[in-house]
Scaffold this active site. Structure first.
Site, mmCIF file in Angstrom:
data_model
loop_
_atom_site.group_PDB
_atom_site.id
_atom_site.type_symbol
_atom_site.label_atom_id
_atom_site.label_comp_id
_atom_site.label_asym_id
_atom_site.label_seq_id
_atom_site.Cartn_x
_atom_site.Cartn_y
_atom_site.Cartn_z
ATOM 1 N N ASN A 3 34.656 -72.265 -18.203
ATOM 2 C CA ASN A 3 34.402 -71.099 -19.038
ATOM 3 C C ASN A 3 33.104 -71.297 -19.815
ATOM 4 O O ASN A 3 32.993 -72.216 -20.631
ATOM 5 C CB ASN A 3 35.545 -70.899 -20.025
ATOM 6 N N GLU A 4 32.111 -70.454 -19.538
ATOM 7 C CA GLU A 4 30.858 -70.413 -20.284
ATOM 8 C C GLU A 4 30.166 -71.773 -20.346
ATOM 9 O O GLU A 4 29.824 -72.270 -21.431
ATOM 10 C CB GLU A 4 31.090 -69.868 -21.698
ATOM 11 N N ASN A 14 32.704 -62.757 -19.311
ATOM 12 C CA ASN A 14 33.036 -62.551 -20.717
ATOM 13 C C ASN A 14 31.917 -61.732 -21.341
ATOM 14 O O ASN A 14 30.757 -62.137 -21.292
ATOM 15 C CB ASN A 14 33.138 -63.881 -21.464
ATOM 16 N N TYR A 60 28.563 -58.876 -29.875
ATOM 17 C CA TYR A 60 27.550 -59.921 -29.774
ATOM 18 C C TYR A 60 26.232 -59.394 -29.209
ATOM 19 O O TYR A 60 25.195 -60.035 -29.366
ATOM 20 C CB TYR A 60 28.054 -61.078 -28.908
ATOM 21 N N TRP A 87 40.445 -60.582 -25.430
ATOM 22 C CA TRP A 87 40.310 -61.787 -26.231
ATOM 23 C C TRP A 87 40.536 -61.406 -27.691
ATOM 24 O O TRP A 87 39.698 -60.799 -28.305
ATOM 25 C CB TRP A 87 38.906 -62.399 -26.052
ATOM 26 N N LYS A 120 39.736 -62.303 -33.584
ATOM 27 C CA LYS A 120 39.714 -61.302 -32.517
ATOM 28 C C LYS A 120 41.112 -60.982 -31.995
ATOM 29 O O LYS A 120 41.267 -60.196 -31.059
ATOM 30 C CB LYS A 120 38.820 -61.763 -31.368
#
Length: 712
Positions: free
Chosen positions: A422-423, A474, A480, A562, A583
């Site tokens: 992930n990321e 994502n 963001y 999320w 969140k």
């Protein structure tokens, strides 16, 4: 000690006959009723201290599950204890156990562990989320007291994933249950990466038939060769034996042997997710001299997952919606040291919202949780904690944790995909090569499930992407980056350029502090700075806008919010609360469901929903205001101070009702909605105070109020 499972066999038969070859038949197997392996809870009578065992701090009595970070990691940003702590216990094995094999199985120790028995090193483990098993047979003194010491350490290390505490905290401690497992010298493997030792594959699954292949790994520590009977039986949900297979296997004193059994189940009842999560059961028994010397039971849900690019999930050939949420496991004031009741509460909330699939982010989660997902019918994304940052030293540990994830959870029918990372991005070449090797490893361990990797860029063809079966994206449009209306052109552009790709919208969401409200919100969240007010009203609009796009674009074959619950971020503060990511659709303490929760419940769930939004915007400075209502039971009637309001329009979906130009009166206003359906009256109410003096206040509560309710 309390017996964890009753492993006595419930079929009464006279004897077992060794067979020269494997034989599969219908009906009850011919087995003896003698007990074999035993499992015990091993959670009581532990003592704990921070630091090394020689530290001056006194030992304190604790019960497992336990963490030392349930307070500091949730309230003290960058000021929490990450380091070594010790657990000790005195264990006196009965003298009659000499000649048996004894194992300690830890389901989770954060984040690394070393185990000692009577001051001798017994074993270690790197990784805070997967189980590990250590054999202590030869280190024990039977009939005498034995000292067991566990040293845990949740310090960040570049060679153990996750390599930092940035996205979430790795709680220190023995935070999941411990088992003591006692077996005979010939057993179904206990220490094959702490797996159950049996692996069930299924092929050609349809309503007409299903082929089932069962592989069993067998260990022999008798010091000599021998023969062992292997009985594999499939039971229905009522405990009736449907099919069984008998084999004889030659077990050498060296290495590990494997037995296999093949079945064809005719006219099976399929595992159909939430609609019908039907579970068979497979029990494998080892038999010698007419006695069962070991047995292991595992679930069997017969299903076939197929994800179609640009279309979605087909479960057993039936189109099934992928209404997805993500779940972090920690709770306010408990950390990750949870009871089964805590897991049940989370599952009840996830089921209430109407979700069909859960992304268990970003790490392997409780075995109990996976098992409950099997029986409830959720479709599960399971992943390893390779997140956030690349150290270039984590490759071996990533492979280890992926192997553990797959082997320990191989037989859960609810799992449809293995998550690889992930990321993570830089350096590109290293990360790409490691991702490809993780994908190959997952396919080698489990050829039948999908793999997925996740990028935080909205660039599907990013250099690190597309090394797994599925690419997750994502993206937080309007939070963001960009604005809320940035998502639609991105999706439209992507579905033209990448029509043949399997793309999941793997994360989207925004902070929502229930004590920070606004009457009117913009189409972006004043991006990224800590001066945001993190109000709940913007979060509601964010989710309305996002689901409006997602629901109309099957190019996104699944999506995951999320997050379901607020959770701890011990190196940052978000939502204007220390060490918190807000969140979640539900507060950290699980007590308050935020407005966006009801947006999804109304759109997803079959349960009746009638809900007035912005109910916590109590003090209002606008005399003329819109009122939004979610109703999946028909058009609501709105009354303000007893007067019906008829100016209603339909919003993004057919549950979205917006009453425009509603006039409030000075002072207190009673807002009420009603729906009559099938002879039953549903209603919801809110009380709002109107005054021009509230126009610039935004109803922001003082910080002291936030601190008094830190579990929000």
């Amino acid at each position: 000690m309390k017996n964890l499972f009753n492993y006595s066999i419930f079929l009464t038969i006279l004897s077992v006959f060794a067979l020269n070859s494997c034989d599969t038949r219908t009906g009850n197997p011919s087995v003896n009723t003698e007990e074999s392996r035993k499992k015990f809870f091993f959670n009581d009578d532990w003592e704990f201290k921070k630091g090394e065992k020689e530290a001056d701090a006194p030992w304190a009595k604790v019960a497992i599950p336990h963490t030392w970070n349930n307070v500091d990691m949730q309230t003290q940003r960058n000021d929490f204890y990450a380091g070594t702590a010790c657990y000790q216990k005195i264990y006196t094995p009965d003298a009659s156990l000499e000649g048996k094999r004894l194992f300690i199985r830890f389901e989770g120790v954060g984040a690394t562990a070393e185990v000692f028995v009577n001051d001798e090193f017994a074993g270690n483990h790197l990784g805070g989320y997967s189980a590990f098993t250590i054999e202590i047979t030869d280190l024990l003194k039977y009939g005498e007291k034995n000292h067991i010491l566990v040293k845990a350490d949740n310090s960040s290390r570049p060679d153990v994933i996750p390599v930092n505490h940035r996205l979430f905290g790795v709680y220190g401690g023995v935070y999941r249950p411990i088992e003591l497992i006692i077996t005979n010298k010939i057993n179904i493997s206990v220490n094959d990466y702490a797996s159950p030792g049996i692996y069930i594959r299924q092929k050609n699954v349809s309503a007409q038939s299903a082929d089932v292949h069962v592989k069993t790994k067998i260990d022999n520590r008798t010091g000599k060769s021998g023969k062992v009977g292997v009985n594999t039986t499939i039971y229905d949900m009522k405990g009736n034996a449907l099919l069984f297979n008998d084999c004889t296997v030659e077990v050498a004193p060296q290495g590990r042997q494997t037995a296999t059994a093949d079945f064809r189940i005719k006219n099976p009842r399929l595992w159909q997710g939430l609609e019908d999560p039907y579970l068979y059961k497979v029990i494998v028994r080892l038999i010698q001299d007419g006695k069962v010397i070991d047995e292991v039971a595992q679930p069997l849900g017969l299903r076939h997952f197929e994800l179609k690019a640009g279309d979605g999930m087909y479960l057993n050939g039936k189109k099934t919606p992928m209404f997805g949420v993500c779940r972090h496991q920690d709770w306010w004031q408990l950390g990750s040291a949870l009871t089964n009741e805590n897991h049940d509460t989370d599952l009840e909330i996830i089921k209430e919202i109407g979700a069909t699939t859960i992304r268990l982010a970003h790490y392997q989660q409780s075995e109990y949780f996976y098992s409950k997902c099997d029986s409830i019918g959720f479709m599960i994304w399971a992943e390893i904690p390779f997140v956030n940052r690349v150290s270039t030293q984590e490759a071996n540990n990533a492979r280890q944790q992926l192997t553990e994830l797959v082997r320990q959870n191989f037989n859960h029918p609810s799992i449809y995909v293995w998550g690889l990372h992930n990321e993570v991005y830089h350096p590109h070449n290293y990360t790409t090569d490691l991702t490809q090797s993780l994908n190959d490893l997952a396919k080698s361990e489990d050829p039948d499930r999908y793999t997925v990797q996740v990028s935080g860029y909205n660039k599907i063809d990013h250099p690190v992407n597309n090394n797994a079966d599925i690419q997750g994206i994502n993206q937080y449009f309007g939070w963001y980056n960009g604005t809320l209306d940035s998502m639609l052109p991105w999706v439209e552009r992507s579905e033209k350029q990448f029509a043949e790709y399997k793309i999941i919208f793997s994360e989207y969401g925004t902070e929502a502090n229930i004590y920070r409200q606004k009457e009117i919100v913009s189409n972006r969240g004043d991006c990224c700075g800590f001066d945001k007010d993190y109000n709940e009203s913007f979060a509601t609009r964010f989710h309305e806008e996002h689901w409006n796009v997602i629901s109309k674009h099957p190019f996104l074959i699944a999506s995951y919010i999320w997050n379901t619950f607020d959770f701890a971020t011990p190196t940052s503060s978000q939502g204007q609360v220390e060490s918190r990511n807000m969140k979640g659709l539900v507060t950290f303490d699980r007590k308050t469901k935020k407005d966006p929760f009801y947006w999804y419940k109304a759109n997803w769930s079959k349960e009746p929903v009638l809900y007035i939004t912005q109910r916590r915007v109590i003090d209002r400075g606008n005399e003329i205001t819109p009122i939004t209502v979610y109703s999946n039971i028909g058009e609501p009637k709105l009354f303000v101070n007893g007067t019906e309001i008829s100016t209603v329009t339909i919003g993004y979906t057919d549950i979205h009702y917006i009453f425009t130009d509603v006039k409030l009166t000075e002072g207190e206003n009673m807002v009420e909605v009603k729906v009559e359906k099938d002879g039953e009256t549903y209603q919801d109410k809110a009380i709002w105070n109107y005054s021009e003096t509230y126009k610039d206040l935004s109803n922001q509560a003082p910080e002291v109020r936030l601190k008094e309710h830190a579990g929000l």
